[in-house]
Design an enzyme around this catalytic site. Sequence first.
Site, PDB file in Angstrom:
ATOM      1  N   ASP A  17       0.460  -0.727  -0.150  1.00 17.05           N
ATOM      2  CA  ASP A  17      -0.130   0.043  -0.033  1.00 17.05           C
ATOM      3  C   ASP A  17       0.945   1.231  -0.020  1.00 17.05           C
ATOM      4  O   ASP A  17       0.724   2.177  -0.993  1.00 17.05           O
ATOM      5  CB  ASP A  17      -0.970   0.196   1.113  1.00 17.05           C
ATOM      6  CG  ASP A  17      -2.313  -1.213   1.212  1.00 17.05           C
ATOM      7  OD1 ASP A  17      -1.949  -1.320   0.188  1.00 17.05           O
ATOM      8  OD2 ASP A  17      -2.580  -1.795   2.095  1.00 17.05           O
ATOM      9  N   SER A 177      -2.622  -9.701   6.595  1.00 18.01           N
ATOM     10  CA  SER A 177      -1.832  -8.535   6.955  1.00 18.01           C
ATOM     11  C   SER A 177      -1.584  -8.357   8.101  1.00 18.01           C
ATOM     12  O   SER A 177      -2.855  -8.753   9.504  1.00 18.01           O
ATOM     13  CB  SER A 177      -3.285  -7.916   6.122  1.00 18.01           C
ATOM     14  OG  SER A 177      -2.919  -6.512   7.310  1.00 18.01           O
TER      15      SER A 177
HETATM   16  N1  ARG Z   1      -8.231  -3.801  14.315  1.00 21.14           N
HETATM   17  C1  ARG Z   1      -7.156  -3.339  14.834  1.00 21.14           C
HETATM   18  C2  ARG Z   1      -7.319  -2.254  15.381  1.00 21.14           C
HETATM   19  O1  ARG Z   1      -7.674  -0.902  14.476  1.00 21.14           O
HETATM   20  C3  ARG Z   1      -5.621  -4.172  14.454  1.00 21.14           C
HETATM   21  C4  ARG Z   1      -5.756  -3.456  12.612  1.00 21.14           C
HETATM   22  C5  ARG Z   1      -4.135  -4.056  12.073  1.00 21.14           C
HETATM   23  N2  ARG Z   1      -3.764  -3.933  11.030  1.00 21.14           N
HETATM   24  C6  ARG Z   1      -3.314  -4.805  10.241  1.00 21.14           C
HETATM   25  N3  ARG Z   1      -3.332  -4.701   8.896  1.00 21.14           N
HETATM   26  N4  ARG Z   1      -3.297  -6.243  11.105  1.00 21.14           N
HETATM   27  O2  ARG Z   1      -6.225  -1.056  15.719  1.00 21.14           O
END
Ligand code: ARG
Length: 404
Positions: A17, A177
């Site tokens: 990204d 991810s």
């Molecule tokens: N949902 C979590 C947050 O908003 C973690 C996001 C993690 N991102 C990832 N690309 N795994 O804090």
Amino acid sequence: MSKNKKQVVLVYSGGLDTSVCIPLMREDYGYENVITVTVDVGQPAEDIAQAAEKAKILGTEHYTVDAKEEFAENFCFSAIKANADYEGYPLSTSIARPLIAAKAVEVAKKLGATAFAHGCTGKGNDQFRIEYGIRALMPDATIHAPVRERNMTRSWEIEYAQKKNIPIKQSLEKIWSIDENLWGRSIEGGRLEEPDFAPPEEIFQWTKSPKAAADKVQEVTIDFKAGVPVAVNGVSASPAALIARMNQIAGDNGIGRIDIMEDRMLGLKVRENYECPAAVTLLAAHKALEALVLTTDELKFKAKIDSQWSNLAYSGLWWDPLKDDLEAFITSTQKRVTGSVSMRLYKGNLSIIGRKSPWALYSEDLASFDSTTFDQKESTGMVKNFGLQQRMYFHLVEKYKREQ
Ligand code: ARG
């Protein structure tokens, strides 16, 4: 680069990204100088090195900022004092974002840049956290979010990256991810998006499965001073080193795996997997110590303050005045959260086995079944008048029932 040339600071992880943002910033957004900033909050050293390498290949002016100790002391330790918890998530990714934004702003100010770009999608929480952080510290900043602005898909990004000779071998191999920092590891994507798909063992890197963990109980004692951990098994360490040590110990014992449905800021429910061995153990120990030293009213009131703090931290509102207000209360309570907590770790289980503090509001003499210091007869009057209003209410209900 001279200051009058158009320059943009890209918050850079080295992933797909953010990498596609580099040629886009030059060709479509018209910036002559793309400055990439990677903030080290404890992600794997290879990721940091890879980001620098890619930046070199893509010809950006690159900065790596080591913010590990600052992250541990000012962000993770604040989370401990506030018993950070959002729907079962100890806020690992969330609390790193404001610091990443702050470091990007620091670099921009040094170079005289006022434009920023990030690679967050339009679905997640990070766009809120990063943009709020930048605007809080530089109100007139221009912020570009190409992935969101162009509704980009992964396949479009891959095709574009290939056209622009962006090295993407690692990105193509990645099924999941992942976002990683000292406080935890978040794993998303692939089949994990299906809420009823059991997480495969391969997604975990910091924690052994309970089955593979040693068949041996490990005891750990954490010393706290004013609400923050200062030593593990009597050995003191810097905040970042202490957290790293706990990640190792607890992870080896299969502690810290979290699988939840999470309500994102935009209202989307998503399935999230986390590995937060240090966070889970340190938070449990901290709570155990608070239970020994704070009054029952302080504990009940603090639970509400902690929950409000966690909501702000989840949203990335790190410089919200309410957060300062909440922290004033939290800090005041933490003065007495000094002492030590012992735990037993065994195959994914964590149990508290002891706590002590010079501020303990506990008297063995008063509580013991054998003591006579507490004159039981004195309770008679209190017991007799207990629930007075509730009793009156009940008698009235009964009376009106009879009169009907
Ligand atoms: N949902 C979590 C947050 O908003 C973690 C996001 C993690 N991102 C990832 N690309 N795994 O804090």
